[in-house]
Design a protein around this motif. Sequence first.
Motif, PDB file in Angstrom:
ATOM      1  N   GLY A 214      41.135  40.188  50.192  1.00  0.00           N
ATOM      2  CA  GLY A 214      39.828  39.464  50.367  1.00  0.00           C
ATOM      3  C   GLY A 214      39.750  38.286  50.922  1.00  0.00           C
ATOM      4  N   GLY A 215      38.620  37.624  51.173  1.00  0.00           N
ATOM      5  CA  GLY A 215      38.594  36.443  51.736  1.00  0.00           C
ATOM      6  C   GLY A 215      39.304  36.029  53.218  1.00  0.00           C
ATOM      7  N   ALA A 216      40.195  35.161  53.256  1.00  0.00           N
ATOM      8  CA  ALA A 216      40.786  34.718  54.467  1.00  0.00           C
ATOM      9  C   ALA A 216      41.865  36.052  54.597  1.00  0.00           C
ATOM     10  N   ASP A 217      42.304  36.846  53.716  1.00  0.00           N
ATOM     11  CA  ASP A 217      43.210  38.073  54.170  1.00  0.00           C
ATOM     12  C   ASP A 217      42.181  38.966  54.895  1.00  0.00           C
ATOM     13  N   LEU A 218      41.053  39.352  54.364  1.00  0.00           N
ATOM     14  CA  LEU A 218      40.432  40.217  55.212  1.00  0.00           C
ATOM     15  C   LEU A 218      40.049  39.685  56.734  1.00  0.00           C
ATOM     16  N   PHE A 219      39.967  38.455  56.946  1.00  0.00           N
ATOM     17  CA  PHE A 219      39.716  38.021  58.220  1.00  0.00           C
ATOM     18  C   PHE A 219      41.073  38.199  58.988  1.00  0.00           C
ATOM     19  N   GLU A 220      42.057  38.145  58.430  1.00  0.00           N
ATOM     20  CA  GLU A 220      43.327  38.515  59.167  1.00  0.00           C
ATOM     21  C   GLU A 220      43.544  39.847  59.734  1.00  0.00           C
ATOM     22  N   ASP A 221      43.116  40.769  58.911  1.00  0.00           N
ATOM     23  CA  ASP A 221      43.036  42.183  59.192  1.00  0.00           C
ATOM     24  C   ASP A 221      42.104  42.877  59.890  1.00  0.00           C
ATOM     25  N   ALA A 222      42.253  42.797  61.273  1.00  0.00           N
ATOM     26  CA  ALA A 222      41.315  43.208  62.262  1.00  0.00           C
ATOM     27  C   ALA A 222      40.531  44.494  61.908  1.00  0.00           C
ATOM     28  N   ALA A 223      41.157  45.440  61.676  1.00  0.00           N
ATOM     29  CA  ALA A 223      41.027  46.884  61.278  1.00  0.00           C
ATOM     30  C   ALA A 223      40.021  47.024  59.900  1.00  0.00           C
ATOM     31  N   ARG A 224      40.427  46.251  59.021  1.00  0.00           N
ATOM     32  CA  ARG A 224      40.061  46.221  57.828  1.00  0.00           C
ATOM     33  C   ARG A 224      38.494  45.443  57.920  1.00  0.00           C
ATOM     34  N   LEU A 225      38.551  44.393  58.821  1.00  0.00           N
ATOM     35  CA  LEU A 225      37.519  43.357  58.976  1.00  0.00           C
ATOM     36  C   LEU A 225      36.373  44.483  59.569  1.00  0.00           C
ATOM     37  N   ASP A 226      36.616  45.090  60.707  1.00  0.00           N
ATOM     38  CA  ASP A 226      35.690  46.059  61.157  1.00  0.00           C
ATOM     39  C   ASP A 226      34.833  47.085  60.712  1.00  0.00           C
ATOM     40  N   ALA A 227      35.991  47.494  59.488  1.00  0.00           N
ATOM     41  CA  ALA A 227      35.457  48.620  58.641  1.00  0.00           C
ATOM     42  C   ALA A 227      34.634  48.276  57.647  1.00  0.00           C
ATOM     43  N   VAL A 228      34.824  47.056  57.256  1.00  0.00           N
ATOM     44  CA  VAL A 228      33.968  46.460  56.062  1.00  0.00           C
ATOM     45  C   VAL A 228      32.605  46.163  56.732  1.00  0.00           C
ATOM     46  N   LEU A 229      32.626  45.170  57.749  1.00  0.00           N
ATOM     47  CA  LEU A 229      31.483  44.768  58.539  1.00  0.00           C
ATOM     48  C   LEU A 229      30.622  46.007  58.871  1.00  0.00           C
ATOM     49  N   ASN A 230      31.239  46.865  59.323  1.00  0.00           N
ATOM     50  CA  ASN A 230      30.499  48.211  59.879  1.00  0.00           C
ATOM     51  C   ASN A 230      29.854  48.858  58.848  1.00  0.00           C
ATOM     52  N   ALA A 231      30.508  49.069  57.654  1.00  0.00           N
ATOM     53  CA  ALA A 231      30.034  49.669  56.572  1.00  0.00           C
ATOM     54  C   ALA A 231      28.947  48.823  55.870  1.00  0.00           C
TER      55      ALA A 231
ATOM     56  N   LYS B 279      31.177  34.380  56.297  1.00  0.00           N
ATOM     57  CA  LYS B 279      31.896  32.855  56.184  1.00  0.00           C
ATOM     58  C   LYS B 279      33.106  33.033  56.304  1.00  0.00           C
ATOM     59  N   ILE B 280      33.631  32.198  57.434  1.00  0.00           N
ATOM     60  CA  ILE B 280      34.949  32.126  57.790  1.00  0.00           C
ATOM     61  C   ILE B 280      35.397  30.606  57.930  1.00  0.00           C
ATOM     62  N   ARG B 281      36.914  30.590  58.194  1.00  0.00           N
ATOM     63  CA  ARG B 281      37.523  29.326  58.576  1.00  0.00           C
ATOM     64  C   ARG B 281      37.977  29.536  59.995  1.00  0.00           C
ATOM     65  N   LEU B 282      38.992  28.753  60.442  1.00  0.00           N
ATOM     66  CA  LEU B 282      39.470  29.124  61.918  1.00  0.00           C
ATOM     67  C   LEU B 282      40.590  30.043  62.014  1.00  0.00           C
ATOM     68  N   GLY B 283      41.301  30.435  60.983  1.00  0.00           N
ATOM     69  CA  GLY B 283      42.220  31.513  60.775  1.00  0.00           C
ATOM     70  C   GLY B 283      43.108  30.944  59.735  1.00  0.00           C
ATOM     71  N   ARG B 284      44.588  31.793  59.770  1.00  0.00           N
ATOM     72  CA  ARG B 284      45.291  31.605  58.674  1.00  0.00           C
ATOM     73  C   ARG B 284      46.046  30.245  58.618  1.00  0.00           C
TER      74      ARG B 284
ATOM     75  N   ARG C 260      38.577  24.534  58.975  1.00  0.00           N
ATOM     76  CA  ARG C 260      39.898  24.448  58.819  1.00  0.00           C
ATOM     77  C   ARG C 260      40.469  25.670  58.472  1.00  0.00           C
ATOM     78  N   PHE C 261      42.013  25.549  58.578  1.00  0.00           N
ATOM     79  CA  PHE C 261      42.655  26.825  58.564  1.00  0.00           C
ATOM     80  C   PHE C 261      42.951  26.984  56.943  1.00  0.00           C
ATOM     81  N   ALA C 262      43.082  28.285  56.889  1.00  0.00           N
ATOM     82  CA  ALA C 262      43.368  29.018  55.085  1.00  0.00           C
ATOM     83  C   ALA C 262      44.400  27.979  54.555  1.00  0.00           C
ATOM     84  N   VAL C 263      45.377  27.746  55.463  1.00  0.00           N
ATOM     85  CA  VAL C 263      46.655  27.252  54.840  1.00  0.00           C
ATOM     86  C   VAL C 263      46.030  25.468  54.468  1.00  0.00           C
ATOM     87  N   ASP C 264      45.030  25.111  54.981  1.00  0.00           N
ATOM     88  CA  ASP C 264      44.564  23.761  54.753  1.00  0.00           C
ATOM     89  C   ASP C 264      44.040  23.648  53.239  1.00  0.00           C
TER      90      ASP C 264
END
Length: 336
Positions: A117-134, A146-151, A181-185
């Motif tokens: 979940g969270g920042a990990d979902l953002f990383e995985d484009a296919a899962r992100l698409d599937a979740v948002l479309n559903a 709600k997002i950050r800048l990336g990992r 800010r990035f997830a690692v931050d």
Amino acid sequence: MPLPSRHPLAPESHASPLLVAAPMAGLTHSAFRRLLAEFGGCDLVYTEMLAGTRLLVEAPDSPYIRRHAGDGRVVYQLLLRDERRVEQIIDKLRACRPDGLDINCACPAAGVRFIGGGADLFEDAARLDAVLNAVRRAWQGPLSVKIRLGRAPETHWRERLLDRLQRIRDAGVDSLTVNPRFAVDRLTRPARHDLLPWICAEAGMPVLANGDITGPETLAAHPAHFADCAGVMLGRMAVVRPWVFAAWRQGEGYAAPDAGAVWRRLITLLQEDFPPERVVLRLKHFTGWYSRNFVYGHLLAGKVRHLRDAETLIRITEEFLASAPATVRTPPLYDL
Ligand SMILES: Cc1cc2nc3c(=O)[nH]c(=O)nc-3n(C[C@H](O)[C@H](O)[C@H](O)COP(=O)(O)O)c2cc1C
């Protein structure tokens, strides 16, 4: 495309700027939302993240999802890892009549990323698409992400972020919250407000700015950074000073409330919702943040951190408050 006026971010439905309380696990439950609403000034408040699969087994009147009349306008934030059972999860929330749904694509906590979940979902484009479309198929009301800048600030992070913005737009999401800010931050590095104008230009939808915003002074210091944002979202400062939105709206002459009275009011509101053993956990969490109002608040925070019974927690905090503790001008928000 202009937002319909029923949309919580539509300019007709609030004073400018839109002031929003951030989702915070263990903190933005209904009791806290009612406290915020009693002060006023907050246009919209997000629930703590609600794990989708957990919601399915939650009782309809569970204090985790319950919404009281005094909560103000509430966006329910979902923590989802995939598109399975999204319809049922959303059906479970319909009784609460959410003013919007939000998908958490920002949380960098190891436990949340581990389950995808969270920042990990953002990383995985296919899962992100599937979740948002559903979610979009199942929910016709206002939908935000709600997002950050990336990992991490790796090469091509900007291209990656633009790709995700495109996907979010394509899925029919209505608005975005960005903690720049990035997830690692995590929350250690400062939020990069200077990136907000670029993100607003690229997002193609209203953007709420989040991260290190403590009051109107943050916007006044760099008005251009926030000029294109639809509003601002405050997290930690809203917990430390639940009156921050009222003070923002009323301006210079605002008189801060009695610190002890605010703390005691939250206890009453918590007791209305939670059994005693759950009150203590939430009160301890709140007290840890609230202690930052005081010069020697770290001493209070240290004393209550490991307590398990409400009686001792209340006694120690009351003793501290009775000593008329000096308050700080600017509470520290970093990890103590
Ligand atoms: C204790 C705590 C709990 C949080 N829980 C959540 C959460 O459930 N969902 C979420 O999207 N962000 C969560 N966040 C992040 C905040 O929503 C916000 O993005 C972050 O604190 C930065 O904003 P601030 O500088 O105004 O605090 C949490 C932050 C804190 C400190």
